[in-house]
Design an enzyme around this catalytic site. Structure first.
Site: not given
Length: 479
Positions: A126-127, A170
């Site tokens: 995600k990041t 995110e």
């Protein structure tokens, strides 16, 4: 379960005067920064000072060190993170006054409202994917607002207010709070069992992602290679969403192939189906990244897929991706000494460990070909260590040497019999290549004894193992 209950979002302008309990956290400080840039009155408290707090003060926030009921004065909305206990005096005072109290994710949903919202979800990646998309859009001139769970190397920030219409965020599934977001476009990189201390069982994790699909307004982009993510495709289509897939799998709308290490980066080819148009390009092309690993080729392809929805061209987006130099704690260089390069990674789940160790192997092959990979791993959470000890040990077997620290408990109390030794005992390497190091201070010297020129050292984990990088470099320098 210990999951955040979704609440209806409030428009950011209706939040009024906002107080953040735990304003120094990465997610909380980012939302506070965005509100400050929009002219909102913001205050907050945290248990200790930091550079982030100094920066927020400079933007106009009132920041307190320590928590006290007296800080809740002339406040309309109080934002709390999941780390805040019910006994917190500020939370108690806010409830006594009958103020609006919302979780961090609800505040994020508020600042995203009214924007072209893009949310990046998934158990892993995600990041990095959120950061890649942000940088690519910045390089394309879109100037998005963004809120990332880490810091961009290019800006040093984890969140900021842009001038464009796109808001990139995110979406955190760890506590179920991503179910408060309602993005128009969403990416799901993968769905695997994790955070079982909250969810209880893997099926509950998958059910949560299915509910997330119900929150999407227009388009879902999923990795076709991941079985958990692929399960969301029929759910999304039944809801009438546009679905785009990416990956190495045959039939993916954005097909990844010819992945090759390229120094400290990776190169790969993206081709897309005839039904997809990316800025007039017909067949895709070659993409090069300055960050390593096949997993990052997939992350970048997700970004290209988002670009099609935002009507951006393939060439400009691939150029923007080439400018991405990483996010903090995502295979972040920490220094080099004695011919040994040291990197740091936030990886703490077996899949993440495996991806980064494979990337490290690619980097070694590109530079020396004969160097080794030394993994320094700190398990995160007693519950995760208990659930995944076998898988964590197996993943560390991809290294040549493995040094395992004791568990970083974070919010959890110790569990009898659960320690880093559980993981070290499951690493499938020769005994002389494995070390259990409960004394963190002894690790730099232990690494220096084992490392030789051409090697890569990778510190891994979501705890304070990140602090070891500079000390390892210093120890290597003094050999």
């Amino acid at each position: 379960m210990n999951l955040v209950k979704p609440v209806d979002p409030v428009d950011a302008e209706d939040l009024g005067r906002v107080h953040f309990v735990g304003i120094g956290g990465a997610g909380m400080s980012g939302i506070a920064r965005i509100l400050l840039k929009r002219g909102a009155r913001v205050s907050g408290s945290d248990s200790r000072g930091s550079e982030l707090l100094t920066e927020l003060r400079g933007l106009g926030a009132t920041v307190h060190i320590g928590h006290a009921a007296s800080h809740i004065k002339n406040i309309d909305t109080v934002v709390v993170s999941t780390a805040i206990r019910d006994s917190n005096p500020e939370l108690g005072e806010a409830l006594r006054q009958g103020l609006r109290v919302i979780p961090r994710a609800a505040a994020l949903a508020s600042v995203m409202a009214g924007r072209e919202a893009v949310a990046i979800a998934g158990t892993h990646g995600k990041t990095t994917t959120t950061s890649m998309l942000t940088v690519a859009l910045q390089k394309c001139g879109a100037d998005p607002s963004y809120c990332v769970g880490g810091q961009l190397v290019t800006t040093g920030l984890g969140a900021d207010e842009g001038t464009g219409e796109v808001f990139v965020a995110e979406a955190d599934e760890s506590d179920g709070s991503f179910l408060m977001l309602a993005p128009r476009i969403a990416v799901v990189t993968n769905v695997e069992a994790d955070h079982l201390d909250n969810y209880g069982e893997p099926e509950a994790v998958h059910a949560s992602f299915a509910r997330f699909v119900e929150r999407i307004g227009s388009t879902l982009i999923v990795c076709a290679d991941d079985p958990g993510a692929a399960e969301l495709v029929p759910i999304a289509r039944a809801r009438g969403l546009v679905v785009r897939t990416y990956g190495e799998s045959e039939g993916a709308d954005f097909r990844v192939s010819q992945i090759t290490p390229d120094g400290m980066g990776v190169a790969f080819t993206v081709s897309f189906s005839e039904s997809i148009s990316v800025g007039g390009a017909e067949t895709g092309g070659r993409v090069r990244l300055a960050v390593p690993g096949a997993h990052n080729a997939l992350n970048a392809t997700a970004v290209i897929a988002v670009a099609t929805v935002l009507n951006l061209g393939f060439d400009e987006v691939s150029g923007g991706l080439a400018a991405f130099t990483g996010a903090k704690r995502r295979f972040e260089p920490k220094g080099e000494a004695g011919g040994v390069a040291v990197f740091d990674s936030y990886a703490h789940h077996p899949t993440e460990l495996a991806a980064d160790l494979k990337a490290a192997r690619d980097v070694v092959a590109s530079f020396s070909g004969s160097g080794r990979v030394i993994a320094v791993f700190q398990p995160h959470l007693y519950s995760r260590t208990r659930f995944f000890a076998d898988e964590l040990g197996a993943a560390l077997g991809l290294a040549d040497e493995a040094i395992v620290l004791d568990v970083y408990g974070a919010r959890e109390d110790p569990e009898p019999g659960v320690s880093g030794a559980m993981v070290a005992g499951r690493v499938p390497l020769p005994p002389e290549s494995i070390a259990y190091a409960p004394d963190r201070a002894a690790v730099p010297a232990l690494v220096a004894e084992r490392a030789r020129p051409g090697d890569i050292v990778l510190t891994m984990g979501a705890g304070d193992v990140t602090e070891l990088g500079p000390h390892i470099v210093a120890e290597l320098s003094g050999r």
